[in-house]
Scaffold this motif. Structure first.
Motif, PDB file in Angstrom:
ATOM      1  N   ILE A 284       0.845  -1.202   0.000  1.00 51.61           N
ATOM      2  CA  ILE A 284       0.000   0.000   0.000  1.00 51.61           C
ATOM      3  C   ILE A 284       0.877   1.248   0.000  1.00 51.61           C
ATOM      4  N   TYR A 285       1.857   1.295   0.893  1.00 51.51           N
ATOM      5  CA  TYR A 285       2.740   2.458   0.992  1.00 51.51           C
ATOM      6  C   TYR A 285       3.512   2.699  -0.308  1.00 51.51           C
ATOM      7  N   TYR A 286       3.931   1.612  -0.961  1.00 57.44           N
ATOM      8  CA  TYR A 286       4.656   1.751  -2.228  1.00 57.44           C
ATOM      9  C   TYR A 286       3.767   2.413  -3.278  1.00 57.44           C
ATOM     10  N   HIS A 287       2.516   2.025  -3.322  1.00 57.98           N
ATOM     11  CA  HIS A 287       1.599   2.615  -4.300  1.00 57.98           C
ATOM     12  C   HIS A 287       1.262   4.062  -3.959  1.00 57.98           C
ATOM     13  N   VAL A 288       1.311   4.404  -2.678  1.00 62.29           N
ATOM     14  CA  VAL A 288       1.187   5.808  -2.274  1.00 62.29           C
ATOM     15  C   VAL A 288       2.422   6.571  -2.760  1.00 62.29           C
ATOM     16  N   TYR A 289       3.601   6.009  -2.518  1.00 61.39           N
ATOM     17  CA  TYR A 289       4.861   6.636  -2.940  1.00 61.39           C
ATOM     18  C   TYR A 289       4.874   6.901  -4.449  1.00 61.39           C
ATOM     19  N   LYS A 290       4.425   5.935  -5.224  1.00 59.56           N
ATOM     20  CA  LYS A 290       4.401   6.068  -6.683  1.00 59.56           C
ATOM     21  C   LYS A 290       3.286   6.990  -7.175  1.00 59.56           C
ATOM     22  N   GLY A 291       2.378   7.388  -6.291  1.00 60.47           N
ATOM     23  CA  GLY A 291       1.284   8.266  -6.679  1.00 60.47           C
ATOM     24  C   GLY A 291       0.115   7.534  -7.297  1.00 60.47           C
ATOM     25  N   ILE A 292       0.157   6.216  -7.279  1.00 57.42           N
ATOM     26  CA  ILE A 292      -0.938   5.414  -7.838  1.00 57.42           C
ATOM     27  C   ILE A 292      -2.149   5.481  -6.904  1.00 57.42           C
ATOM     28  N   VAL A 293      -1.889   5.439  -5.614  1.00 56.63           N
ATOM     29  CA  VAL A 293      -2.929   5.676  -4.609  1.00 56.63           C
ATOM     30  C   VAL A 293      -2.737   7.111  -4.146  1.00 56.63           C
ATOM     31  N   LYS A 294      -3.717   7.944  -4.400  1.00 56.97           N
ATOM     32  CA  LYS A 294      -3.648   9.367  -4.036  1.00 56.97           C
ATOM     33  C   LYS A 294      -4.004   9.555  -2.565  1.00 56.97           C
TER      34      LYS A 294
END
Length: 155
Positions: A77-87
């Motif tokens: 989850i955190y990785y997808h936040v970092y990548k901006g995929i999860v806003k």
């Protein structure tokens, strides 16, 4: 902040800045001391939320292994936040992350749904991936049978 820890600092941001400054310095000194004593360190295994450890290791010619101490699912989850995929903050009612079942905002860590509550922590969570491509190894805290789908498909 040897006497009072984070409570001694004027803010958590100030504490983290000072922690990085002093931590980098003392880790570098320790690596030098061990090298000079004839017992050099080959690898620094560091908690990924402190990515500056990798800089210190590399500066001292030592391998660096990022260790993600949260569960593999949470790090995904955190990785997808970092990548901006999860806003952040999350506004969707359904969140799709590879390797995980569809999630609702209530399934996510509070740092993702209410980032204004913990801005310094959100920054720390994001920064754990900042130099991940330069780490020599990346280690995750997981039990394969508990998180089979998560560790197969993280991308």
């Amino acid at each position: 902040f040897d006497e009072g820890g984070a409570n001694q600092a004027e803010s958590i941001e100030a504490y983290l800045i000072k922690f990085q400054q002093v931590g980098s310095e003392t880790l570098g000194e320790l690596l030098e001391k061990l090298r000079d004593s004839g017992s050099p360190v080959d690898c620094v295994v560091y908690d990924a939320v402190l990515p500056w450890d990798l800089d210190v290791a590399k500066k001292n010619g030592v391998f660096g292994a990022a260790f993600f101490t949260q569960s593999c699912a949470v790090d995904n989850i955190y990785y997808h936040v970092y990548k901006g995929i999860v806003k952040v903050p999350v506004e969707e009612t359904r969140i799709a992350i590879p390797g995980l079942p569809d999630l609702e905002p209530a399934d996510l860590p509070s740092f993702v749904t209410k980032p204004e509550t913990y801005p310094a922590v959100v920054e720390m969570i994001r920064n754990q991936f900042i130099d991940i491509d330069t780490a020599d190894w990346v280690l995750f805290n997981t039990f394969y049978k508990l998180e089979e789908e998560v560790c197969k498909n993280i991308s």
